[in-house]
Structure formats: C-alpha cells, structure tokens
Design a protein around this motif. Structure first.
Motif, mmCIF file in Angstrom:
data_model
loop_
_atom_site.group_PDB
_atom_site.id
_atom_site.type_symbol
_atom_site.label_atom_id
_atom_site.label_comp_id
_atom_site.label_asym_id
_atom_site.label_seq_id
_atom_site.Cartn_x
_atom_site.Cartn_y
_atom_site.Cartn_z
ATOM 1 N N GLY A 144 0.808 -1.214 0.000
ATOM 2 C CA GLY A 144 0.000 0.000 0.000
ATOM 3 C C GLY A 144 0.841 1.263 0.000
ATOM 4 N N ALA A 145 1.958 1.258 0.725
ATOM 5 C CA ALA A 145 2.845 2.428 0.731
ATOM 6 C C ALA A 145 3.437 2.663 -0.651
ATOM 7 C CB ALA A 145 3.950 2.243 1.765
ATOM 8 N N ALA A 146 3.795 1.586 -1.350
ATOM 9 C CA ALA A 146 4.326 1.727 -2.706
ATOM 10 C C ALA A 146 3.274 2.294 -3.648
ATOM 11 C CB ALA A 146 4.829 0.374 -3.218
ATOM 12 N N PHE A 147 2.031 1.869 -3.502
ATOM 13 C CA PHE A 147 0.965 2.373 -4.366
ATOM 14 C C PHE A 147 0.635 3.829 -4.067
ATOM 15 C CE2 PHE A 147 -1.111 -1.994 -5.376
ATOM 16 C CZ PHE A 147 -0.042 -2.261 -6.224
ATOM 17 N N ALA A 167 2.856 6.161 -3.201
ATOM 18 C CA ALA A 167 3.917 7.014 -3.749
ATOM 19 C C ALA A 167 4.128 6.823 -5.235
ATOM 20 C CB ALA A 167 5.238 6.741 -3.007
ATOM 21 N N ALA A 168 3.767 5.680 -5.798
ATOM 22 C CA ALA A 168 4.063 5.386 -7.197
ATOM 23 C C ALA A 168 3.124 6.133 -8.127
ATOM 24 C CB ALA A 168 3.959 3.881 -7.460
ATOM 25 N N PRO A 169 3.596 6.476 -9.332
ATOM 26 C CA PRO A 169 2.689 7.059 -10.331
ATOM 27 C C PRO A 169 1.674 6.018 -10.803
ATOM 28 C CG PRO A 169 4.847 6.623 -11.280
ATOM 29 C CD PRO A 169 4.977 6.355 -9.818
ATOM 30 N N VAL A 170 0.644 6.485 -11.465
ATOM 31 C CA VAL A 170 -0.478 5.687 -11.960
ATOM 32 C C VAL A 170 -1.307 5.148 -10.785
ATOM 33 C CG1 VAL A 170 -1.220 3.737 -13.363
ATOM 34 C CG2 VAL A 170 0.794 5.069 -14.050
ATOM 35 N N PHE A 171 -0.696 4.318 -9.933
ATOM 36 C CA PHE A 171 -1.443 3.784 -8.790
ATOM 37 C C PHE A 171 -1.768 4.877 -7.774
ATOM 38 C CE2 PHE A 171 1.057 0.159 -10.363
ATOM 39 C CZ PHE A 171 0.041 -0.765 -10.579
ATOM 40 N N VAL A 188 -7.611 7.673 -8.677
ATOM 41 C CA VAL A 188 -7.796 6.258 -8.318
ATOM 42 C C VAL A 188 -8.450 6.190 -6.943
ATOM 43 C CG1 VAL A 188 -6.641 4.057 -7.897
ATOM 44 C CG2 VAL A 188 -5.786 5.584 -9.673
ATOM 45 N N PRO A 189 -9.626 5.595 -6.834
ATOM 46 C CA PRO A 189 -10.310 5.546 -5.524
ATOM 47 C C PRO A 189 -9.495 4.769 -4.497
ATOM 48 C CG PRO A 189 -11.822 4.986 -7.316
ATOM 49 C CD PRO A 189 -10.448 5.002 -7.898
ATOM 50 N N LEU A 190 -9.664 5.149 -3.237
ATOM 51 C CA LEU A 190 -8.962 4.471 -2.153
ATOM 52 C C LEU A 190 -9.360 3.007 -2.076
ATOM 53 C CD1 LEU A 190 -7.099 4.615 0.320
ATOM 54 C CD2 LEU A 190 -9.088 5.354 1.667
ATOM 55 N N GLN A 191 -10.614 2.707 -2.351
ATOM 56 C CA GLN A 191 -11.066 1.314 -2.285
ATOM 57 C C GLN A 191 -10.329 0.450 -3.306
ATOM 58 O OE1 GLN A 191 -12.909 3.974 -2.536
ATOM 59 N NE2 GLN A 191 -14.454 4.017 -0.904
ATOM 60 N N VAL A 192 -10.039 1.024 -4.482
ATOM 61 C CA VAL A 192 -9.312 0.266 -5.502
ATOM 62 C C VAL A 192 -7.885 -0.012 -5.044
ATOM 63 C CG1 VAL A 192 -8.459 0.354 -7.875
ATOM 64 C CG2 VAL A 192 -10.748 1.201 -7.339
ATOM 65 N N ARG A 193 -7.242 0.971 -4.435
ATOM 66 C CA ARG A 193 -5.878 0.757 -3.947
ATOM 67 C C ARG A 193 -5.841 -0.322 -2.864
ATOM 68 N NH1 ARG A 193 -3.826 6.973 -2.981
ATOM 69 N NH2 ARG A 193 -4.797 7.882 -4.839
ATOM 70 N N VAL A 194 -6.809 -0.266 -1.942
ATOM 71 C CA VAL A 194 -6.842 -1.272 -0.876
ATOM 72 C C VAL A 194 -7.089 -2.662 -1.456
ATOM 73 C CG1 VAL A 194 -8.071 -2.020 1.191
ATOM 74 C CG2 VAL A 194 -7.573 0.405 0.860
ATOM 75 N N ALA A 195 -7.987 -2.764 -2.444
ATOM 76 C CA ALA A 195 -8.264 -4.062 -3.055
ATOM 77 C C ALA A 195 -7.035 -4.594 -3.786
ATOM 78 C CB ALA A 195 -9.443 -3.938 -4.017
ATOM 79 N N LEU A 196 -6.331 -3.720 -4.525
ATOM 80 C CA LEU A 196 -5.120 -4.161 -5.209
ATOM 81 C C LEU A 196 -4.046 -4.580 -4.214
ATOM 82 C CD1 LEU A 196 -4.823 -1.541 -8.105
ATOM 83 C CD2 LEU A 196 -5.376 -3.973 -8.312
ATOM 84 N N ALA A 197 -3.885 -3.786 -3.138
ATOM 85 C CA ALA A 197 -2.889 -4.149 -2.124
ATOM 86 C C ALA A 197 -3.224 -5.492 -1.484
ATOM 87 C CB ALA A 197 -2.805 -3.057 -1.062
ATOM 88 N N GLY A 198 -4.524 -5.747 -1.227
ATOM 89 C CA GLY A 198 -4.909 -7.038 -0.662
ATOM 90 C C GLY A 198 -4.672 -8.189 -1.627
ATOM 91 N N ALA A 199 -4.962 -7.972 -2.925
ATOM 92 C CA ALA A 199 -4.744 -9.038 -3.908
ATOM 93 C C ALA A 199 -3.257 -9.367 -4.035
ATOM 94 C CB ALA A 199 -5.317 -8.617 -5.261
ATOM 95 N N ILE A 200 -2.428 -8.335 -4.091
ATOM 96 C CA ILE A 200 -0.982 -8.585 -4.192
ATOM 97 C C ILE A 200 -0.458 -9.166 -2.883
ATOM 98 C CG2 ILE A 200 1.258 -7.466 -4.555
ATOM 99 C CD1 ILE A 200 -0.166 -5.480 -6.355
ATOM 100 N N GLY A 201 -1.057 -8.759 -1.754
ATOM 101 C CA GLY A 201 -0.664 -9.346 -0.473
ATOM 102 C C GLY A 201 -0.914 -10.847 -0.430
ATOM 103 N N VAL A 202 -2.042 -11.281 -0.973
ATOM 104 C CA VAL A 202 -2.323 -12.724 -1.050
ATOM 105 C C VAL A 202 -1.286 -13.422 -1.924
ATOM 106 C CG1 VAL A 202 -4.003 -14.435 -1.846
ATOM 107 C CG2 VAL A 202 -4.786 -12.397 -0.615
ATOM 108 N N LEU A 203 -0.896 -12.770 -3.033
ATOM 109 C CA LEU A 203 0.141 -13.326 -3.900
ATOM 110 C C LEU A 203 1.462 -13.450 -3.161
ATOM 111 C CD1 LEU A 203 1.145 -14.198 -6.735
ATOM 112 C CD2 LEU A 203 1.537 -11.763 -7.213
ATOM 113 N N VAL A 204 1.813 -12.431 -2.380
ATOM 114 C CA VAL A 204 3.078 -12.463 -1.631
ATOM 115 C C VAL A 204 3.056 -13.582 -0.595
ATOM 116 C CG1 VAL A 204 4.515 -11.171 -0.011
ATOM 117 C CG2 VAL A 204 3.579 -10.031 -2.025
ATOM 118 N N LEU A 205 1.953 -13.729 0.108
ATOM 119 C CA LEU A 205 1.858 -14.785 1.112
ATOM 120 C C LEU A 205 1.941 -16.168 0.484
ATOM 121 C CD1 LEU A 205 -0.941 -13.375 3.450
ATOM 122 C CD2 LEU A 205 1.516 -13.468 3.886
#
Length: 257
Positions: A23-26, A28-32, A37-54
């Motif tokens: 979430g911190a990367a999203f 500060a990063a451009p585009v994301f 970009v709605p906050l809900q979309v960022r949280v959903a993307l962070a959660g999806a990538i978090g599942v991938l990381v786990l």
C-alpha cells in the motif's frame, strides 16, 4: 495476539502486515497513486498482491500488534514501499521540468492545467508530456514490472530486516538529480529552435527599433514551438522510453542491488 488479552486471526494479521509495504508503494508510485484512483481500488489491489506475496513467501509477522518492535517493523515496511514508489515518481517529474523550459521559451508559461496525477496545477506542455510518459509506461507493462519488483522485495528485504541501508538512501537522493538531467535533455529539440528564433527577433529589433515585437515575437514563438514539437515527437518519445526504463531499473536496483 494483539496484546491486552485480545487476539486476531493469524492469516488476517499476516495479510494486513504485508499490505503495508504494498500500500505504501501504491501511495507514492505514479499511476497507482493518482488522486483519480479511488482508495477502495488501492486497498483491493494491495490485498490481492498481499495474497500473492503470502503464497510465494513465508512471511512471519510480529507476534503482537501493540508492541514497540511491531511499530518499528511497520515503519520499516512503509519506508521500503514509499522508496519503491518514490523512485518512479522522480522519473515522472522529468516531463514537467521539460514542460517548464519549453513553455517559458514559447511564451505560454502561464498556461496551466490541473494535473490528474497529483491534483495540482502544472504547465500544459508538461502535462502533455507527462501523459505521453504514462501511456508509454503502461504500454511496456511498467505497472506489472513495479508489482513484480514489490513482490521480489520480500526476498531481498524480508520483514524484520527491511531497513534501507545508508547507501540505498544515498542512491535515492542521487537519482533525484536524474529528473533535472532528463528534463534538460528532453527540452533541447524544441528549445534550440526557439533560441534561434529569439536571436533572429533580437536582430530584427536592433535593425528596426520601431517594430512592435510583441505582435510578431509571440505568434512566431507559438508557431515555431508547435511545429518543433511535432517534428521532435519521435526523438522525444524515444528519450521518454529511456526515462521509463531508467526509473524501472533504479527501482529494481534498490531491491536487488
């Protein structure tokens, strides 16, 4: 355990802990990190990538949430995520610098518009170049490269050992100078022709002092600037691709070394 006799599901706590860096990367990063970009979309993307990381890494979060060591680990995770996004944000600032130089030479430095990335006012030409850089960034799957770099960062900088070394912080500071260098190198194709035009106008003003330069110089600067930008688009597009690759490479080198 949360502390104070409370408890939390271990898998949920691990996911929340992983989402901090993503979430911190999203943010500060451009585009994301665009304000559009709605906050809900960022949280959903962070959660999806978090599942991938786990699923790819064995992440062990701190045993307690309300503890000093946990707060330090969260700060370290946020620092790594912000650094990954901030490096790309530095590269995306180069077109704005070039737009300032070109717009000032054309005499339309006052022409500003709202930047959808930040929500602040920026030069119109710089905004145009920034949109071009964003499209090229997406065309080469730069957003996917950023996500891949974030996932790989858990191997190079695992939680608990994620504090950036002084050398890495120095590299981030030195890369900040690249934005000014890239902006200066992006502007010369148009700026050189405008400089030649200013020299011609200056010679005309010396030979004909009664001539109204404002009625001639500004339209000529606009016409030459537009024609020069149209002719320099291929070269400017190629160099913008170089800026995108340099930003992605700097982000990758921060993680991998």
């Amino acid at each position: 355990m949360l502390g104070f006799g409370l408890s939390i599901e271990p898998q949920l706590w691990a996911l929340v802990f992983v989402m901090i860096r993503v979430g911190a990367a999203f943010i500060a990063a451009p585009v994301f990190g665009n304000v559009s970009v709605p906050l809900q979309v960022r949280v959903a993307l962070a959660g999806a990538i978090g599942v991938l990381v786990l699923g790819m890494h064995n992440i062990t979060p701190p045993p307690q949430v309300f503890a000093v060591s946990t707060f330090l680990a969260i700060a370290a995770e946020a620092l790594v995520g912000l650094a990954l996004g901030f490096i790309l944000q530095i590269a995306f600032a180069a077109p704005l610098i070039a737009g300032e130089l070109i717009g000032g030479s054309m005499g339309i430095g006052f022409a500003n518009m709202v930047d959808p990335n930040t929500g602040r006012s920026s030069p119109a030409i710089g905004q145009f170049l920034s949109i071009l850089l964003t499209l090229l960034f997406l065309s080469i799957d730069g957003h996917l490269v950023l996500v891949e770099t974030i996932v790989k960062s858990y191997t190079a900088l695992p939680p608990g050992a994620a504090w950036l070394a002084p050398g890495q912080l120095r590299d981030i500071a030195l890369f900040g100078g690249y934005a000014f260098l890239a902006g200066l190198l992006l502007a010369p194709p148009v700026g050189f022709l405008l400089l030649c035009l200013n020299l011609v106008v200056g010679m005309i003003s010396r030979s004909a002092p009664a001539l109204n330069l404002f009625s001639i110089g500004l339209p000529a600067s606009l016409a030459v600037g537009v024609i020069a930008m149209a002719a320099a688009f291929p070269a400017m597009g190629d160099y913008i691709m170089v800026i995108v690759r340099e930003g992605l490479e700097a982000t990758r080198s921060l993680v991998i070394g």
